[in-house]
Structures are given as structure tokens and as C-alpha cells.
Design a protein around this motif. Structure first.
Motif, PDB file in Angstrom:
ATOM      1  N   GLY A  44       5.799  -0.544   0.968  1.00 41.59           N
ATOM      2  CA  GLY A  44       5.655  -1.001  -0.413  1.00 41.59           C
ATOM      3  C   GLY A  44       5.235  -2.452  -0.523  1.00 41.59           C
ATOM      4  O   GLY A  44       4.451  -2.829  -1.402  1.00 41.59           O
ATOM      5  N   LYS A  45       5.751  -3.278   0.391  1.00 42.65           N
ATOM      6  CA  LYS A  45       5.396  -4.705   0.348  1.00 42.65           C
ATOM      7  C   LYS A  45       3.900  -4.868   0.641  1.00 42.65           C
ATOM      8  O   LYS A  45       3.181  -5.558  -0.086  1.00 42.65           O
ATOM      9  N   ASN A  46       3.448  -4.174   1.702  1.00 36.14           N
ATOM     10  CA  ASN A  46       2.022  -4.258   2.052  1.00 36.14           C
ATOM     11  C   ASN A  46       1.137  -3.741   0.923  1.00 36.14           C
ATOM     12  O   ASN A  46       0.122  -4.346   0.571  1.00 36.14           O
ATOM     13  N   TYR A  64      -4.912  -0.310  -9.523  1.00 37.70           N
ATOM     14  CA  TYR A  64      -4.359   1.023  -9.249  1.00 37.70           C
ATOM     15  C   TYR A  64      -3.478   0.995  -8.007  1.00 37.70           C
ATOM     16  O   TYR A  64      -3.781   0.282  -7.045  1.00 37.70           O
ATOM     17  N   ILE A  65      -2.413   1.783  -8.044  1.00 37.02           N
ATOM     18  CA  ILE A  65      -1.568   1.956  -6.857  1.00 37.02           C
ATOM     19  C   ILE A  65      -1.691   3.405  -6.420  1.00 37.02           C
ATOM     20  O   ILE A  65      -1.262   4.322  -7.127  1.00 37.02           O
ATOM     21  N   PHE A  66      -2.317   3.606  -5.264  1.00 35.02           N
ATOM     22  CA  PHE A  66      -2.641   4.986  -4.866  1.00 35.02           C
ATOM     23  C   PHE A  66      -2.901   5.056  -3.365  1.00 35.02           C
ATOM     24  O   PHE A  66      -3.413   4.119  -2.773  1.00 35.02           O
ATOM     25  N   SER A  67      -2.550   6.204  -2.766  1.00 41.64           N
ATOM     26  CA  SER A  67      -3.022   6.438  -1.401  1.00 41.64           C
ATOM     27  C   SER A  67      -3.674   7.803  -1.250  1.00 41.64           C
ATOM     28  O   SER A  67      -4.712   7.940  -0.632  1.00 41.64           O
ATOM     29  N   GLU A 120       7.868   0.304  -5.170  1.00 39.18           N
ATOM     30  CA  GLU A 120       8.001  -1.097  -4.735  1.00 39.18           C
ATOM     31  C   GLU A 120       6.679  -1.829  -4.944  1.00 39.18           C
ATOM     32  O   GLU A 120       6.653  -2.980  -5.404  1.00 39.18           O
ATOM     33  N   ALA A 121       5.572  -1.153  -4.611  1.00 40.06           N
ATOM     34  CA  ALA A 121       4.250  -1.770  -4.792  1.00 40.06           C
ATOM     35  C   ALA A 121       4.014  -2.089  -6.264  1.00 40.06           C
ATOM     36  O   ALA A 121       3.534  -3.177  -6.607  1.00 40.06           O
ATOM     37  N   VAL A 122       4.376  -1.145  -7.135  1.00 36.09           N
ATOM     38  CA  VAL A 122       4.199  -1.380  -8.575  1.00 36.09           C
ATOM     39  C   VAL A 122       5.004  -2.606  -9.006  1.00 36.09           C
ATOM     40  O   VAL A 122       4.484  -3.516  -9.664  1.00 36.09           O
ATOM     41  N   ALA A 183       9.871   7.151 -13.402  1.00 36.95           N
ATOM     42  CA  ALA A 183      10.188   6.065 -12.471  1.00 36.95           C
ATOM     43  C   ALA A 183       9.111   4.985 -12.498  1.00 36.95           C
ATOM     44  O   ALA A 183       9.409   3.785 -12.432  1.00 36.95           O
ATOM     45  N   CYS A 184       7.850   5.391 -12.616  1.00 37.80           N
ATOM     46  CA  CYS A 184       6.743   4.418 -12.651  1.00 37.80           C
ATOM     47  C   CYS A 184       6.826   3.561 -13.910  1.00 37.80           C
ATOM     48  O   CYS A 184       6.593   2.352 -13.871  1.00 37.80           O
ATOM     49  N   VAL A 185       7.145   4.202 -15.034  1.00 38.08           N
ATOM     50  CA  VAL A 185       7.255   3.451 -16.281  1.00 38.08           C
ATOM     51  C   VAL A 185       8.404   2.452 -16.171  1.00 38.08           C
ATOM     52  O   VAL A 185       8.281   1.282 -16.550  1.00 38.08           O
TER      53      VAL A 185
END
Lengths: 344, 237
Positions: A44-46, A64-67, A120-122, A183-185
Motif C-alpha cells: 500500500g505504501k508503494n 486512479y488506484i488500480f492493479s 492504504e494507497a487511497v 471501504a473506499c469511500v
């Protein structure tokens, strides 16, 4: 205007300095910290820090947060394979037999799969750059999630041979998607959903109506309950299903291999359109001149779309996209998309 | 009383079009009972059905689930017919090596192309997905393949196609190469030196056939002469 002010203006129908310019920077963000994709998307940190660095470098309008589109399925038990420097791919679908449906439960975003990594990234992005830009986690929608839970080939055959099972999987998948949206919100993100397995070259419009649309409606109603806009991305050829896409309740349709003029004629009066510079021929294999032409072409075709237009790439910016090509996209976009649009 | 031959062939075709595995197997069994040449049961029955499926796919009336299920029906029929093929049947089929290049595990597109080429009379050797470059070259060499089909859905693996083409040339493998998949365009195919590009599985058949036009001997030829040769050889059960 900051990207955030610009997007807010667009969503509220207020005046903005220009159209949103939003290349779909997903795994490509890893390049900004020279991280291999695996260490980017499993930490998440990366994932957060690379997106922050990427935004500072390019100042694109949406972060955007995506893999991968299978992250929800992964959180529900599908095993993934993580190449060193590429997006994760499905290794073993969770539902090996029909009976495995009994073991299928909705994902818990706090602990299942890599949802905690996304969250965590968000949070990191919201803390660092959230004043300037919206942070948008990208979540696999129910049909795409279900395909990754069952194995795509088996799953789409079961549209005919076992519709009962399809609906059963879709129900649990939809609940997972909603849990993850919550959770994202909570983390400060504006979640959007992607449904590439329901693309028009894959399934028919009638299957889309029966198996995809009811669940998408549920997802966007859920997103709307937070007062947030629904965004539906489906790549590939969508001419056959775009009318259904516009009925899902999504406010913005992000599209790929369909002519924007055609899309505008089909659904422009119902939804905002977003697209569609070619990721392969443009971003990856093209050059700045080609990309500038493609950008101008998109804006020419869709800037007057009744419900608005967002300049984007048709799908993910390939991770090997040359820096100067992305710059060309952003510069051409910012130049041509000034409002009111003047194509000369 | 046996059913008319044309009825049975028609049933075989229709079972494939209707995605009906059970009916395809049943019609194939009827074909055997009625002493229909198993090759004919395939070419004038199952494969004819699959040709219609291919058209329906091109006209966007059939999509991926339909093709997969039609193919299941076709293969179910072939399974029933297979034990009745004459042993000495020589194969004149063009050999095709097909696979998804290394780094990518998306294989539905590749599977559709395989089904369609198989139906069109090519001998298919499927290497699967995430295939190392050398595997294409080694297999094409061992089989003396006529055509190598490379597929990918991901931009990250596109360049691997070029590596395969170049290494094939270096290794002196004369097989032609056809490429396809989501991000692939005709321009890209040309740039990397591919001999052919196909937009979808139906087009792949046309491209592959055109590559061998004039030299290709259609498999399962069923001219009256060949049918009588088969009969003489005891090919018909």
C-alpha cells in the motif's frame, strides 16, 4: 483550477477552464518511483507513494488506484499470479466446482486479499494530494469479478447451461463490490467500476441485459447513495452494449474501441462520455505527433457531447509507454480542450 | 428404418448451431449406423454447422459463449465419429502452432481462433498460454509447421511477438506467422514482420486460407473419387 475543482465543476455543471484530461494511469504509476509492478501493487505504501510521485510529475486530472480487474475476486478466494513487472493475472479461480458456491462469501475489505493494500494507497494519496485531485480506486464490477471467480470460459458458457449458478455468484460478487465501495469511500476515495468481461465482443446485448445490467444498477444506486457519481469503464468493442451501459445508472461511460461520434449519437443525451485515445497504437507504439492527432480527433468528435466529455485513453496507459508520449497526450489535451473548445 | 442421409447431416449441422452436445452425439451415432462416411459427417454435417456459427459470429448474432458451446457440440460429435475413421487416412492438413505469448494468460481469443482453424481444416497444435518464445520456435521446427499463430491481449507482451518472429527467422524456420489480439493492429503486425493479421477468429480463417491458396489441399476432401477410394480401403464402417 486544480484538477479537483475542475472535476467538481464538471460534475455540478459549472464553468471550468477546460475539459478533464485523464489518461488512465494505473500500473504505469509504478514507473514514477521505478518500482517493478509486483512491488507496486502488493504494498500500500508503494502503491500510494508511486501515485503521489506520478501526480506531481504529470498533474493529470484524476488519480486512479488500480492493479487488475480481478482484485475483488482475489479478495474472495481466486488465486492470482504476480509477474515481476506486470499486472497480476488469474491463476486459479476460486469456484472450481459448482458446489464451491457454498463456500463463497462477500469480501471483507479490511482483511481480504489486497483490498487493504488499495485502501492504504487511497489513504496515503488522500493525505498527500487529496486537496488537489480526486483519488479514484478502480474496482472490478460484479460480472468481471464473477468471471474471475469461476474462470471466464466456464462462466460465460454457464450463461446458457447454468444461469442459476451465474446469478448466485453475481449476488455474492455484487455484495463484495458494495462492501469495497463502502471501504473506499470511508478511506476518502471516489470508487469507480470496470466491467471488461461484459464487453460487446464477448457477450450479446441480451445476456448483458439479463446477467450484467441488474447488478450494475445495484452498484450505481449504492454509489449514488453517497452522493458520488457512477463511472462505468468497459474496454474493447462496446457498440452493441453501450445503450445498456447507459441504462445502468452510471453517469460517465469510459469507452475504448468505439467511434466517439457514434457513441455520442447512441447515448450522448443520457451520459457523459470518456475516451478514447488508443493505448497500443497511440500511447505505447505511437509518437507525440500521432498522439496529438488522436487527442484532437477525440475532442473534435465528442467535446459537444450533451452530457459532457472527459478526454482519456481507451484503456490502461501501457506500462512501457514512453514518457514523451504521455506528455504529448497531456499537452495536446490541455491545449485543445480549453473551454470553449476552439479546434483551430 | 434409417433416416435419410441428408437429414442426419442436417441434424449434425443444426445440433452444432443450436449448441446441443447431446443432439450432436446422437446424430453422429446415427451417421455411423447409417453407414455415412465419418469424414462426410464432419465436413457436410458438423463443420457445415460450424461455418454457419462463424457467419453468425461475424454478423454479431453469436458471441463468445455461443461459439464455445457450439464448439463443444462439434467436438462431442467428432468424438463419436473418431473411432470409425480409417486408420490409413493420410493427413494433408496444414500444420498450425498456436499460443498466447509469454507474460499473458488471457486465452479465450486464442481458443476461438483454434476452434475456427480446426474446423476450417488446419491441424492445430495448441501450446496454451503464457508460452515462452523458444517453445514456439522449437515446436514449429519439430513439426515442420506451416503457420505459427501468436496471440496476446496485453500491451506488455506485444513486443514478444516480434522476438518470436525474429528468432524464427534466425533459426531458419520457414513457417508463416499470423498475429492477433486486443491491442494488435494491422500496422503493428506489418512492423514486426508478421505475414498476416486477423481482427477476430472468423477473419483468422480467411487470412490463413489465403496464405496457402493454390497450394493448400483441403483436408477431408470428399470428391466422389476420394469417397470411393475410402470405401475400397474399407474406410467406411
Amino acid at each position: 483550477m486544480t484538477p479537483k475543482e475542475r472535476m467538481a465543476a464538471m460534475l455540478q455543471g459549472k464553468a471550468a477552464d477546460r475539459l478533464l484530461v485523464s489518461p488512465l494511469i494505473l500500473n504505469f504509476a509504478s514507473r514514477s518511483l521505478n518500482l517493478p509492478v509486483r512491488s507496486f501493487c502488493t504494498n500500500g505504501k508503494n502503491m500510494g507513494d508511486a501515485n503521489i510521485a506520478c501526480f506531481k510529475k504529470y498533474r493529470h486530472d484524476i488519480v486512479y488506484i488500480f492493479s487488475t480487474t480481478s482484485t475483488v475476486a482475489e479478495a474472495m478466494g481466486t488465486r492470482m499470479y504476480f509477474p515481476e513487472d506486470d499486472a497480476p493475472q488469474v491463476e486459479t479461480p476460486f469456484l472450481q466446482t459448482r458446489e464451491d458456491i457454498r463456500k463463497l462469501t462477500p469480501a471483507d475489505p479490511e482483511k481480504d486479499g489486497r483490498i487493504p493494500v488499495y485502501l492504504e494507497a487511497v489513504k496515503r494519496c488522500v493525505d498527500a494530494i487529496g486537496d488537489e485531485v480526486f483519488i479514484v480506486p478502480v474496482i472490478g464490477a460484479p460480472f468481471t469479478t464473477s468471471a474471475a471467480l469461476r474462470g471466464t470460459e466456464t462462466f460465460i458458457k454457464e450463461l446458457y447451461t447454468d444461469p442459476e449458478l451465474v446469478h448466485a455468484v453475481m449476488k455474492v460478487a455484487t455484495q463484495s463490490v458494495k462492501n469495497i465501495i463502502d471501504a473506499c469511500v470511508k478511506a476518502g476515495g471516489v470508487p469507480v467500476t470496470v466491467e471488461p468481461i461484459a464487453t460487446g465482443s464477448m457477450i450479446s446485448e441480451s445476456h448483458f441485459r439479463t446477467f450484467v445490467l441488474p447488478y450494475l444498477k445495484e452498484v450505481y444506486a449504492h454509489i449514488h447513495s453517497y452522493g458520488l457519481p457512477g463511472v462505468l469503464h468497459i474496454c474493447g468493442k462496446t457498440k452493441r452494449v453501450i445503450a445498456c451501459m447507459a441504462e445502468s445508472g452510471a453517469d460517465i461511460l469510459s469507452i475504448d474501441a468505439i467511434d466517439l461520434q457514434e457513441a455520442k449519437a447512441l447515448v450522448g443525451d443520457k451520459v457523459c462520455l470518456m475516451g478514447n485515445v488508443s493505448p497500443a497504437d497511440g500511447m505505447f507504439k505511437g509518437n507525440p505527433e500521432i498522439i496529438a492527432t488522436m487527442v484532437k480527433d477525440c475532442i473534435t468528435k465528442a467535446a459537444d457531447s450533451p452530457k459532457g466529455f472527459v478526454l482519456a485513453t481507451g484503456c490502461e496507459v501501457p506500462i512501457k509507454t514512453p514518457h514523451e508520449n504521455l506528455i504529448a497526450f497531456l499537452e495536446a489535451g490541455r491545449r485543445v480542450a480549453r473551454l470553449p473548445v476552439n479546434l483551430n | 428404418m434409417h433416416k435419410e442421409k441428408s437429414d442426419i447431416l442436417g441434424n449434425l449441422a443444426q445440433a452444432v448451431i443450436d449448441m446441443d452436445v447431446t443432439r450432436a452425439s446422437k446424430a453422429a451415432a446415427e451417421a455411423i449406423i447409417s453407414h455415412i462416411d465419418p469424414y462426410e459427417a464432419i465436413t457436410d454435417g458438423l463443420a457445415r454447422g460450424m461455418d454457419v456459427v462463424s457467419e453468425l459470429f461475424e454478423n454479431e448474432e453469436y458471441f463468445v459463449p455461443e461459439i464455445l458451446l457450439c464448439a463443444d457440440a462439434m467436438y462431442a460429435g467428432i468424438e463419436v465419429l473418431k473411432p470409425h475413421f480409417p486408420k490409413e487416412a493420410a493427413s494433408n492438413k496444414k500444420k498450425v502452432v498456436i499460443g498466447v505469448v509469454k507474460g499473458d494468460t488471457h486465452d479465450i481469443g486464442k481458443n476461438l481462433v483454434k476452434i475456427m482453424l480446426d474446423n476450417a481444416g488446419f491441424e492445430m497444435h495448441d501450446l496454451g498460454r503464457n508460452v515462452p518464445y523458444a517453445k514456439f520456435i522449437d515446436t514449429a521446427g519439430e513439426l515442420n509447421a506451416d503457420l505459427v499463430c501468436l496471440s496476446t491481449l496485453m500491451t506488455t507482451t506485444m513486443d514478444g511477438m516480434q522476438v518470436v518472429i525474429e528468432d524464427m527467422k534466425k533459426a531458419g524456420i520457414p513457417a508463416r506467422v499470423m498475429v492477433g489480439g486486443g491491442p494488435i493492429s494491422p500496422g503493428f503486425a506489418r512492423n514486426i514482420g508478421a505475414d498476416g493479421y486477423a481482427r477476430n477468429a472468423a477473419e483468422a480463417v480467411k487470412v490463413a486460407k489465403s496464405m496457402f491458396q493454390g497450394i493448400q489441399i483441403p483436408l477431408a476432401m470428399k470428391t466422389p473419387e476420394l469417397v470411393s477410394i475410402r470405401k475400397k480401403l474399407g474406410g467406411v464402417q
